[in-house]
Design a protein around this motif. Structure first.
Motif, PDB file in Angstrom:
ATOM      1  N   GLY A 182      -2.100 -14.893  -7.598  1.00 20.07           N
ATOM      2  CA  GLY A 182      -0.881 -15.883  -7.369  1.00 20.07           C
ATOM      3  C   GLY A 182       0.230 -15.113  -7.343  1.00 20.07           C
ATOM      4  O   GLY A 182       0.779 -14.571  -7.686  1.00 20.07           O
ATOM      5  N   ARG A 183       0.698 -15.821  -5.963  1.00 20.90           N
ATOM      6  CA  ARG A 183       2.034 -15.126  -5.222  1.00 20.90           C
ATOM      7  C   ARG A 183       3.137 -16.066  -4.884  1.00 20.90           C
ATOM      8  O   ARG A 183       2.578 -17.197  -4.180  1.00 20.90           O
ATOM      9  N   ALA A 184       4.395 -15.774  -5.128  1.00 22.05           N
ATOM     10  CA  ALA A 184       5.334 -16.564  -4.563  1.00 22.05           C
ATOM     11  C   ALA A 184       6.347 -15.900  -3.821  1.00 22.05           C
ATOM     12  O   ALA A 184       6.839 -14.493  -4.235  1.00 22.05           O
ATOM     13  N   ARG A 185       6.780 -16.367  -2.448  1.00 18.78           N
ATOM     14  CA  ARG A 185       7.577 -15.477  -1.792  1.00 18.78           C
ATOM     15  C   ARG A 185       8.678 -16.132  -0.992  1.00 18.78           C
ATOM     16  O   ARG A 185       8.295 -17.289  -0.620  1.00 18.78           O
ATOM     17  N   VAL A 186       9.723 -15.489  -0.671  1.00 19.92           N
ATOM     18  CA  VAL A 186      10.755 -15.992   0.196  1.00 19.92           C
ATOM     19  C   VAL A 186      11.050 -14.926   1.402  1.00 19.92           C
ATOM     20  O   VAL A 186      10.822 -13.969   1.022  1.00 19.92           O
ATOM     21  N   GLY A 187      11.032 -15.481   2.669  1.00 24.90           N
ATOM     22  CA  GLY A 187      11.037 -14.735   3.535  1.00 24.90           C
ATOM     23  C   GLY A 187      12.083 -15.203   4.653  1.00 24.90           C
ATOM     24  O   GLY A 187      12.610 -16.477   4.745  1.00 24.90           O
ATOM     25  N   LEU A 188      12.612 -14.259   5.464  1.00 26.04           N
ATOM     26  CA  LEU A 188      13.543 -14.499   6.524  1.00 26.04           C
ATOM     27  C   LEU A 188      12.989 -13.950   7.907  1.00 26.04           C
ATOM     28  O   LEU A 188      12.641 -12.852   8.046  1.00 26.04           O
ATOM     29  N   ASN A 189      13.008 -15.072   8.854  1.00 24.77           N
ATOM     30  CA  ASN A 189      12.327 -14.525  10.196  1.00 24.77           C
ATOM     31  C   ASN A 189      13.387 -15.012  11.257  1.00 24.77           C
ATOM     32  O   ASN A 189      14.163 -15.772  11.222  1.00 24.77           O
ATOM     33  N   LYS A 190      13.435 -13.801  12.231  1.00 27.68           N
ATOM     34  CA  LYS A 190      14.212 -13.867  13.537  1.00 27.68           C
ATOM     35  C   LYS A 190      13.185 -13.954  14.695  1.00 27.68           C
ATOM     36  O   LYS A 190      12.477 -13.120  14.828  1.00 27.68           O
ATOM     37  N   SER A 191      13.538 -14.814  15.459  1.00 28.57           N
ATOM     38  CA  SER A 191      12.852 -15.146  16.756  1.00 28.57           C
ATOM     39  C   SER A 191      13.643 -15.163  17.867  1.00 28.57           C
ATOM     40  O   SER A 191      14.594 -15.992  18.012  1.00 28.57           O
ATOM     41  N   VAL A 192      13.156 -14.374  18.897  1.00 29.98           N
ATOM     42  CA  VAL A 192      14.037 -14.184  20.106  1.00 29.98           C
ATOM     43  C   VAL A 192      13.090 -14.761  21.133  1.00 29.98           C
ATOM     44  O   VAL A 192      12.082 -13.928  21.526  1.00 29.98           O
ATOM     45  N   SER A 193      13.566 -15.679  22.307  1.00 25.35           N
ATOM     46  CA  SER A 193      12.434 -15.955  23.485  1.00 25.35           C
ATOM     47  C   SER A 193      13.422 -15.884  24.626  1.00 25.35           C
ATOM     48  O   SER A 193      14.436 -16.354  24.666  1.00 25.35           O
ATOM     49  N   GLU A 194      12.698 -15.264  25.514  1.00 27.25           N
ATOM     50  CA  GLU A 194      13.184 -15.376  26.987  1.00 27.25           C
ATOM     51  C   GLU A 194      12.212 -15.834  27.910  1.00 27.25           C
ATOM     52  O   GLU A 194      11.096 -15.634  27.996  1.00 27.25           O
ATOM     53  N   TYR A 195      13.152 -16.459  28.984  1.00 23.78           N
ATOM     54  CA  TYR A 195      12.189 -17.340  29.893  1.00 23.78           C
ATOM     55  C   TYR A 195      12.761 -17.175  31.175  1.00 23.78           C
ATOM     56  O   TYR A 195      13.984 -17.355  31.367  1.00 23.78           O
ATOM     57  N   THR A 196      12.067 -16.790  32.329  1.00 24.07           N
ATOM     58  CA  THR A 196      12.446 -16.601  33.513  1.00 24.07           C
ATOM     59  C   THR A 196      11.471 -17.193  34.676  1.00 24.07           C
ATOM     60  O   THR A 196      10.483 -17.042  34.431  1.00 24.07           O
ATOM     61  N   LEU A 197      12.267 -18.211  35.668  1.00 24.31           N
ATOM     62  CA  LEU A 197      11.346 -18.934  36.617  1.00 24.31           C
ATOM     63  C   LEU A 197      11.929 -18.381  37.771  1.00 24.31           C
ATOM     64  O   LEU A 197      12.961 -18.608  38.311  1.00 24.31           O
ATOM     65  N   SER A 198      10.975 -17.969  38.718  1.00 26.37           N
ATOM     66  CA  SER A 198      11.140 -17.482  40.039  1.00 26.37           C
ATOM     67  C   SER A 198      12.368 -16.657  40.219  1.00 26.37           C
ATOM     68  O   SER A 198      13.136 -16.482  41.191  1.00 26.37           O
TER      69      SER A 198
ATOM     70  N   ASP B 298       6.800 -19.770   0.309  1.00 24.95           N
ATOM     71  CA  ASP B 298       5.291 -19.890   0.044  1.00 24.95           C
ATOM     72  C   ASP B 298       4.810 -19.521  -1.143  1.00 24.95           C
ATOM     73  O   ASP B 298       5.221 -18.620  -1.877  1.00 24.95           O
ATOM     74  N   LEU B 299       3.649 -20.477  -1.540  1.00 26.57           N
ATOM     75  CA  LEU B 299       2.971 -20.270  -2.736  1.00 26.57           C
ATOM     76  C   LEU B 299       1.594 -19.957  -2.292  1.00 26.57           C
ATOM     77  O   LEU B 299       1.003 -20.894  -1.627  1.00 26.57           O
ATOM     78  N   THR B 300       0.793 -19.005  -2.624  1.00 28.52           N
ATOM     79  CA  THR B 300      -0.450 -18.513  -2.329  1.00 28.52           C
ATOM     80  C   THR B 300      -1.377 -18.127  -3.347  1.00 28.52           C
ATOM     81  O   THR B 300      -0.654 -17.362  -4.282  1.00 28.52           O
ATOM     82  N   VAL B 301      -2.470 -18.649  -3.501  1.00 27.13           N
ATOM     83  CA  VAL B 301      -3.618 -18.262  -4.618  1.00 27.13           C
ATOM     84  C   VAL B 301      -4.801 -17.815  -3.721  1.00 27.13           C
ATOM     85  O   VAL B 301      -5.188 -18.354  -2.747  1.00 27.13           O
ATOM     86  N   THR B 302      -5.173 -16.351  -4.024  1.00 29.91           N
ATOM     87  CA  THR B 302      -6.438 -15.824  -3.195  1.00 29.91           C
ATOM     88  C   THR B 302      -7.290 -15.228  -4.062  1.00 29.91           C
ATOM     89  O   THR B 302      -7.013 -14.445  -5.223  1.00 29.91           O
ATOM     90  N   PRO B 303      -8.593 -15.870  -4.229  1.00 28.60           N
ATOM     91  CA  PRO B 303      -9.543 -15.121  -4.872  1.00 28.60           C
ATOM     92  C   PRO B 303     -10.083 -14.059  -4.392  1.00 28.60           C
ATOM     93  O   PRO B 303     -10.009 -13.839  -3.069  1.00 28.60           O
ATOM     94  N   GLY B 304     -10.785 -12.792  -5.065  1.00 21.16           N
ATOM     95  CA  GLY B 304     -11.193 -11.930  -4.471  1.00 21.16           C
ATOM     96  C   GLY B 304     -12.326 -11.244  -5.385  1.00 21.16           C
ATOM     97  O   GLY B 304     -12.740 -11.434  -6.301  1.00 21.16           O
ATOM     98  N   ILE B 305     -12.848 -10.044  -4.771  1.00 18.42           N
ATOM     99  CA  ILE B 305     -13.997  -9.208  -5.377  1.00 18.42           C
ATOM    100  C   ILE B 305     -13.504  -7.753  -5.436  1.00 18.42           C
ATOM    101  O   ILE B 305     -12.911  -7.394  -4.516  1.00 18.42           O
ATOM    102  N   SER B 306     -13.751  -7.122  -6.366  1.00 21.22           N
ATOM    103  CA  SER B 306     -13.185  -5.563  -6.704  1.00 21.22           C
ATOM    104  C   SER B 306     -14.296  -4.603  -7.227  1.00 21.22           C
ATOM    105  O   SER B 306     -15.196  -5.143  -7.961  1.00 21.22           O
ATOM    106  N   TRP B 307     -14.591  -3.676  -6.551  1.00 19.08           N
ATOM    107  CA  TRP B 307     -15.543  -2.479  -6.817  1.00 19.08           C
ATOM    108  C   TRP B 307     -14.916  -1.247  -7.196  1.00 19.08           C
ATOM    109  O   TRP B 307     -14.229  -0.668  -6.521  1.00 19.08           O
ATOM    110  N   LYS B 308     -15.144  -0.830  -8.671  1.00 16.53           N
ATOM    111  CA  LYS B 308     -14.673   0.419  -9.184  1.00 16.53           C
ATOM    112  C   LYS B 308     -15.378   1.618  -8.363  1.00 16.53           C
ATOM    113  O   LYS B 308     -16.590   1.696  -8.761  1.00 16.53           O
ATOM    114  N   VAL B 309     -14.832   2.185  -7.534  1.00 18.11           N
ATOM    115  CA  VAL B 309     -15.392   3.425  -6.770  1.00 18.11           C
ATOM    116  C   VAL B 309     -15.116   4.540  -7.355  1.00 18.11           C
ATOM    117  O   VAL B 309     -15.871   5.638  -7.252  1.00 18.11           O
TER     118      VAL B 309
END
Length: 206
Positions: A120-136, A151-162
């Protein structure tokens, strides 16, 4: 269509050996992921090419909680780029992502060396997006957008002790709730996904 992806994942997880887990002081892990894709389509008049690349790195550290779980913190850094070109237009985009999260992970014995776990995980994030568009080659535009995500995320999984202090871990899906806050407003989403396989190792330190 050509697609390549390289993923090296060190997923934070608790020890599968209860007796040895009592002597564990820290669990060191993290995630490194890199992916690229390229797609080219053709029609009668012209062709269009789209390419993307992404990189993500997330170191983490945790301490054992009793004999069947760990609790820890993780940092995240991601970067990506995209390019779309066809006919008389071209668009390019870049993004950077930073995050801070806390998590709790618990496990259950299936056999002597195989274990079921959920994260179970809780995260806060900051995202910066830059978009450029050129026509002709005459009209150009550039936009920059900042987004804060929770976001809050729950993930099940399997582990193997190697090995004595090394686990091989894997998961294919989970459930996630996310809130995105930007200048134009906010939106929320909930998803149950089964198309995000993750594999990696965890290391336990005395």
């Amino acid at each position: 269509m050509k697609k390549t992806q390289l993923a090296i994942m060190f997923v934070l997880i608790c020890s599968a050996s209860f007796a040895q887990f009592d002597s564990t002081k820290y669990v060191i892990g993290g995630l490194v992921n890199y992916g690229t894709s390229q797609n080219k389509t053709k029609n009668i008049n012209d062709s269009q090419t789209n390419s993307t690349s992404s990189f993500f790195f997330s170191p983490s550290i945790a301490k054992p909680i009793k004999s069947n779980g760990v609790m820890g913190v993780e940092l995240g850094f991601g970067a990506g780029s995209s390019k779309n070109k066809g006919g008389n237009f071209e668009s390019m985009g870049t993004n950077q992502h930073y995050s801070l999260g806390v998590f709790y992970q618990r496990f259950y014995t299936i056999t002597n060396k195989i274990y079921f776990n959920w994260n179970g995980r809780a995260r806060v994030g900051l995202n910066k997006s830059v978009s450029e568009y050129t026509l002709s080659e005459t009209f150009q535009s550039k936009t920059t957008e900042y987004t804060t995500s929770y976001d809050l995320t729950v993930t099940p999984g399997i582990s193997w002790k190697v090995m004595d202090r090394v686990l091989l871990n894997g998961s294919i899906g989970g459930a996630a709730f996310q809130l995105n806050d930007r200048e134009g407003g906010s939106d929320t989403s909930f998803s149950i996904f089964f198309n995000n396989p993750q594999f990696g190792f965890s290391f336990l330190l005395n």
